[in-house]
Design a protein around this motif. Sequence first.
Motif, mmCIF file in Angstrom:
data_model
loop_
_atom_site.group_PDB
_atom_site.id
_atom_site.type_symbol
_atom_site.label_atom_id
_atom_site.label_comp_id
_atom_site.label_asym_id
_atom_site.label_seq_id
_atom_site.Cartn_x
_atom_site.Cartn_y
_atom_site.Cartn_z
ATOM 1 N N GLU A 273 0.853 -1.188 0.000
ATOM 2 C CA GLU A 273 0.000 0.000 0.000
ATOM 3 C C GLU A 273 0.885 1.233 0.000
ATOM 4 O O GLU A 273 1.817 1.344 0.800
ATOM 5 N N TRP A 274 0.588 2.140 -0.916
ATOM 6 C CA TRP A 274 1.260 3.446 -0.911
ATOM 7 C C TRP A 274 0.500 4.364 0.026
ATOM 8 O O TRP A 274 -0.715 4.518 -0.095
ATOM 9 N N LEU A 275 1.206 4.968 0.940
ATOM 10 C CA LEU A 275 0.621 5.965 1.825
ATOM 11 C C LEU A 275 0.856 7.339 1.209
ATOM 12 O O LEU A 275 1.746 7.503 0.375
ATOM 13 N N SER A 276 0.069 8.315 1.624
ATOM 14 C CA SER A 276 0.228 9.666 1.079
ATOM 15 C C SER A 276 0.291 10.674 2.220
ATOM 16 O O SER A 276 0.033 10.348 3.371
ATOM 17 N N PHE A 277 0.645 11.888 1.858
ATOM 18 C CA PHE A 277 0.760 12.974 2.826
ATOM 19 C C PHE A 277 -0.382 13.957 2.628
ATOM 20 O O PHE A 277 -0.670 14.354 1.496
ATOM 21 N N PRO B 188 11.134 1.471 9.112
ATOM 22 C CA PRO B 188 11.793 2.394 8.186
ATOM 23 C C PRO B 188 10.755 2.912 7.183
ATOM 24 O O PRO B 188 9.728 2.271 6.961
ATOM 25 N N ILE B 189 11.024 4.027 6.594
ATOM 26 C CA ILE B 189 10.095 4.673 5.668
ATOM 27 C C ILE B 189 10.811 4.924 4.359
ATOM 28 O O ILE B 189 11.945 5.413 4.349
ATOM 29 N N LEU B 190 10.150 4.601 3.266
ATOM 30 C CA LEU B 190 10.662 4.934 1.951
ATOM 31 C C LEU B 190 9.674 5.897 1.301
ATOM 32 O O LEU B 190 8.491 5.590 1.196
ATOM 33 N N ILE B 191 10.171 7.079 0.935
ATOM 34 C CA ILE B 191 9.358 8.059 0.210
ATOM 35 C C ILE B 191 9.821 8.021 -1.237
ATOM 36 O O ILE B 191 11.008 8.175 -1.517
ATOM 37 N N LEU B 192 8.881 7.832 -2.147
ATOM 38 C CA LEU B 192 9.196 7.836 -3.566
ATOM 39 C C LEU B 192 8.548 9.054 -4.213
ATOM 40 O O LEU B 192 7.338 9.239 -4.117
ATOM 41 N N ILE C 84 10.910 6.182 -16.769
ATOM 42 C CA ILE C 84 11.848 5.687 -15.759
ATOM 43 C C ILE C 84 11.172 5.668 -14.390
ATOM 44 O O ILE C 84 11.303 4.709 -13.632
ATOM 45 N N SER C 85 10.430 6.719 -14.095
ATOM 46 C CA SER C 85 9.720 6.790 -12.822
ATOM 47 C C SER C 85 8.705 5.653 -12.700
ATOM 48 O O SER C 85 8.599 5.010 -11.651
ATOM 49 N N SER C 86 7.987 5.383 -13.761
ATOM 50 C CA SER C 86 7.016 4.285 -13.745
ATOM 51 C C SER C 86 7.706 2.949 -13.559
ATOM 52 O O SER C 86 7.214 2.076 -12.831
ATOM 53 N N MET C 87 8.869 2.773 -14.182
ATOM 54 C CA MET C 87 9.632 1.545 -14.037
ATOM 55 C C MET C 87 10.072 1.350 -12.580
ATOM 56 O O MET C 87 9.940 0.258 -12.020
ATOM 57 N N ILE C 88 10.567 2.421 -11.955
ATOM 58 C CA ILE C 88 11.017 2.334 -10.558
ATOM 59 C C ILE C 88 9.831 2.032 -9.636
ATOM 60 O O ILE C 88 9.918 1.176 -8.749
ATOM 61 N N GLU D 31 6.839 -1.908 -6.269
ATOM 62 C CA GLU D 31 5.595 -2.640 -6.037
ATOM 63 C C GLU D 31 5.763 -4.153 -6.215
ATOM 64 O O GLU D 31 5.078 -4.930 -5.559
ATOM 65 N N SER D 32 6.691 -4.562 -7.067
ATOM 66 C CA SER D 32 6.877 -5.994 -7.307
ATOM 67 C C SER D 32 7.798 -6.645 -6.269
ATOM 68 O O SER D 32 7.818 -7.873 -6.160
ATOM 69 N N GLN D 33 8.552 -5.825 -5.519
ATOM 70 C CA GLN D 33 9.474 -6.362 -4.521
ATOM 71 C C GLN D 33 9.373 -5.604 -3.200
ATOM 72 O O GLN D 33 10.362 -5.094 -2.696
ATOM 73 N N PRO D 34 8.179 -5.523 -2.621
ATOM 74 C CA PRO D 34 8.077 -4.761 -1.367
ATOM 75 C C PRO D 34 8.790 -5.477 -0.219
ATOM 76 O O PRO D 34 8.885 -6.698 -0.198
ATOM 77 N N ASP D 35 9.302 -4.682 0.695
ATOM 78 C CA ASP D 35 9.969 -5.191 1.887
ATOM 79 C C ASP D 35 9.006 -4.964 3.052
ATOM 80 O O ASP D 35 8.602 -3.824 3.317
#
Length: 118
Positions: A4-8, A28-32, A40-44, A49-53
């Motif tokens: 799940e992507w969280l938002s601000f 830990p928090i990852l902000i993308l 490139i952004s869509s690829m990242i 999304e395919s390898q969430p930790d």
Amino acid sequence: MAMEWLSFANEEAVQALFGGADSPKENPILILKHSNRCMISSMIKNRVESQPDSRISYYLIEVNSERHLSNFLELITHVQHESPQSFLLVDGKLADYRSHSAFNSSEIGRLLDKEAKT
């Protein structure tokens, strides 16, 4: 595992993650920073999304529609804006940031493993 992507809601919500009294310590928090106009952004984003930790809480800033949040993140981190761009926070502190193809989900995991050992 679905992620799940969280938002601000606002700049204060971004600021709260950076060592404030309300800074979450459990994950830990990852902000993308993501541009839906950039391949490139869509690829990242798809790679994340395919390898969430499961140790990480994921936040997404859509730079096209949330430019004020993107600018604010640049202001508080002193990291010049690029898109895509990731910010890894551990215990409310910026532990790592990456831009463009330098982002690697496996490397983020290795950084977290290293943090856990210290």
